[in-house]
Design an enzyme around this catalytic site. Structure first.
Site, PDB file in Angstrom:
ATOM      1  N   PHE A 207      59.462  30.479   1.878  1.00 14.74           N
ATOM      2  CA  PHE A 207      59.404  30.530   0.419  1.00 14.74           C
ATOM      3  C   PHE A 207      58.092  31.144  -0.043  1.00 14.74           C
ATOM      4  O   PHE A 207      57.026  30.841   0.505  1.00 14.74           O
ATOM      5  CB  PHE A 207      59.457  29.117  -0.180  1.00 14.74           C
ATOM      6  CG  PHE A 207      60.674  28.309   0.149  1.00 14.74           C
ATOM      7  CD1 PHE A 207      61.776  28.307  -0.695  1.00 14.74           C
ATOM      8  CD2 PHE A 207      60.703  27.500   1.285  1.00 14.74           C
ATOM      9  CE1 PHE A 207      62.889  27.526  -0.406  1.00 14.74           C
ATOM     10  CE2 PHE A 207      61.810  26.714   1.573  1.00 14.74           C
ATOM     11  CZ  PHE A 207      62.907  26.730   0.734  1.00 14.74           C
ATOM     12  N   ASP A 208      58.158  31.958  -1.079  1.00 12.34           N
ATOM     13  CA  ASP A 208      56.971  32.284  -1.856  1.00 12.34           C
ATOM     14  C   ASP A 208      56.648  31.050  -2.700  1.00 12.34           C
ATOM     15  O   ASP A 208      57.476  30.138  -2.840  1.00 12.34           O
ATOM     16  CB  ASP A 208      57.274  33.491  -2.745  1.00 12.34           C
ATOM     17  CG  ASP A 208      56.098  33.884  -3.627  1.00 12.34           C
ATOM     18  OD1 ASP A 208      54.941  33.677  -3.216  1.00 12.34           O
ATOM     19  OD2 ASP A 208      56.345  34.394  -4.737  1.00 12.34           O
TER      20      ASP A 208
END
Length: 369
Positions: A207-208
């Site tokens: 995930f960012d």
């Protein structure tokens, strides 16, 4: 003999709309009525983590899409029916779905009675006749997908809500935006030219941070006032948790399943691993990100603070089944290095015109979701 008991109400909460009725009679003609009951009357586990996946990201349907766009619906349906015994090849979401199934297998071994499992629903706005080819393909690849949602051209959003969907993956950015606007975690999935080989036994999700797990609050400061003000803002507010972003709930669901493995002493052999891959720098703005996750009671297995460096090379080392980012620059960089990357069209970054695969994706009006 034993009497047949009536179904519990929760086991029969599907509306038989015209698409499903058409499928029913199609399967009667094919003497495959059992498929109808498997797809529609299977009770949904109350505690399942539901993943809605469009047919066009689960399988490679590029040729069929071209026929639809160039020759129209009737030729498209005709082609699908003529080729219904020919299975589709895997698409970008295929390895992700296989990894979900691998996790389910481990969960069933440890918790035979548990309903806390991944539940994949195939979403498609296809004509019901095309469903037979999809079913044949699922059987060919030995996928455990028991629920279909064939909307006949209508938006799938209402169905996603009915399924309490935790994540929706599609090739259609319009439908993804619709889902996000309704509060459903969603992302547009892209197909790299060459997909990196990934683990078959451990699900890896990257995930960012900002505008994906977290809100876009900090990104707004950066866009409006520059990097120095961003660092100053993060330092001042490092003890104030960020608000949640669209994918926070999915990380939460993954963490819930991870804890079931930890409870059996399998922390080091857990088949789920999560990664934070952010452009933030550790010393100046990483503290707030980590404190936010802690305040939510969420663990992340690995956190990579890249201080603005490209994400593609790191993702190539991680080899995730899926990577989520709100900026197409990072999605394209990841895809170029073989990572299956998904765009989350959320937050301030979406106001900037993007070039590249984003333009090509939005310029078409896909028949498939």
């Amino acid at each position: 003999g034993a009497e047949l008991q009536p179904l519990e109400p929760k086991s029969c909460n599907f509306e038989l709309d015209w698409i499903k009725i058409e499928l029913f009679f199609t399967l009667v003609c094919e003497e495959q009525l059992w498929i109808f009951y498997t797809l529609l009357l299977q009770p949904k586990p109350e505690n399942a983590i539901t993943i809605g996946v469009s047919a066009r990201v689960l399988f490679n349907m590029e040729k069929e899409q071209q026929i639809y766009e160039q020759q129209g619906m009737e030729e498209y349906i005709k082609y699908q029916v003529e080729h219904e015994t020919q299975p589709f090849s895997p698409g970008p979401a295929f390895s992700f779905v296989k990894a979900l199934e691998a996790v389910n297998t481990r969960l069933r071994e440890l918790y035979p009675e548990s309903e806390e499992l991944f539940d994949v629903v195939l979403m498609t706005n296809n004509h019901a006749y095309v469903g037979l080819r999809l079913i044949n393909t699922i059987n060919y690849h030995k996928l455990f997908i028991e629920r279909f949602c064939m909307t006949g051209g209508n938006s799938p959003i209402g169905y996603l809500k009915a399924y309490h969907t935790n994540l929706y993956l599609s090739a259609d950015p319009v439908k993804v935006r619709e889902a996000l606007e309704e509060g459903i975690a969603a992302a547009t999935m892209f197909t790299p030219e060459k997909i990196t080989e990934v683990s078959e036994t451990q699900l890896r999700v990257a995930f960012d941070g900002d505008a994906v797990l977290f809100s876009d609050e900090s990104e707004r400061i950066y866009k409006a006032h520059g990097l120095d003000k961003f660092f100053e803002h993060e330092k001042t507010h490092e003890n104030k948790p960020l608000d949640h972003g669209p994918l926070k709930g999915f990380l939460e669901a993954l963490g819930k399943l991870q804890k079931k493995f930890y409870g059996k002493g399998q922390r080091m052999d857990c088949p789920i691993r999560t990664y934070l891959v952010t452009a933030r720098s550790a010393a100046s703005s990483g503290t707030r990100a980590l404190k936010t996750l802690r305040s939510w009671g969420l663990e992340i297995d690995e956190a990579l603070f890249l201080a603005g460096a490209p994400k593609g090379p790191m993702l190539e080392k991680i080899r995730p089944h899926i990577f989520f980012d709100d900026q197409m620059f990072h999605v394209e960089g990841a895809a170029e290095m073989g990572t299956v990357a998904c765009h989350v069209p959320y937050g301030i970054a979406q106001r900037i015109t993007k070039k590249g695969i984003h333009d090509k994706e939005t310029s078409s009006a896909p028949q498939e979701s």
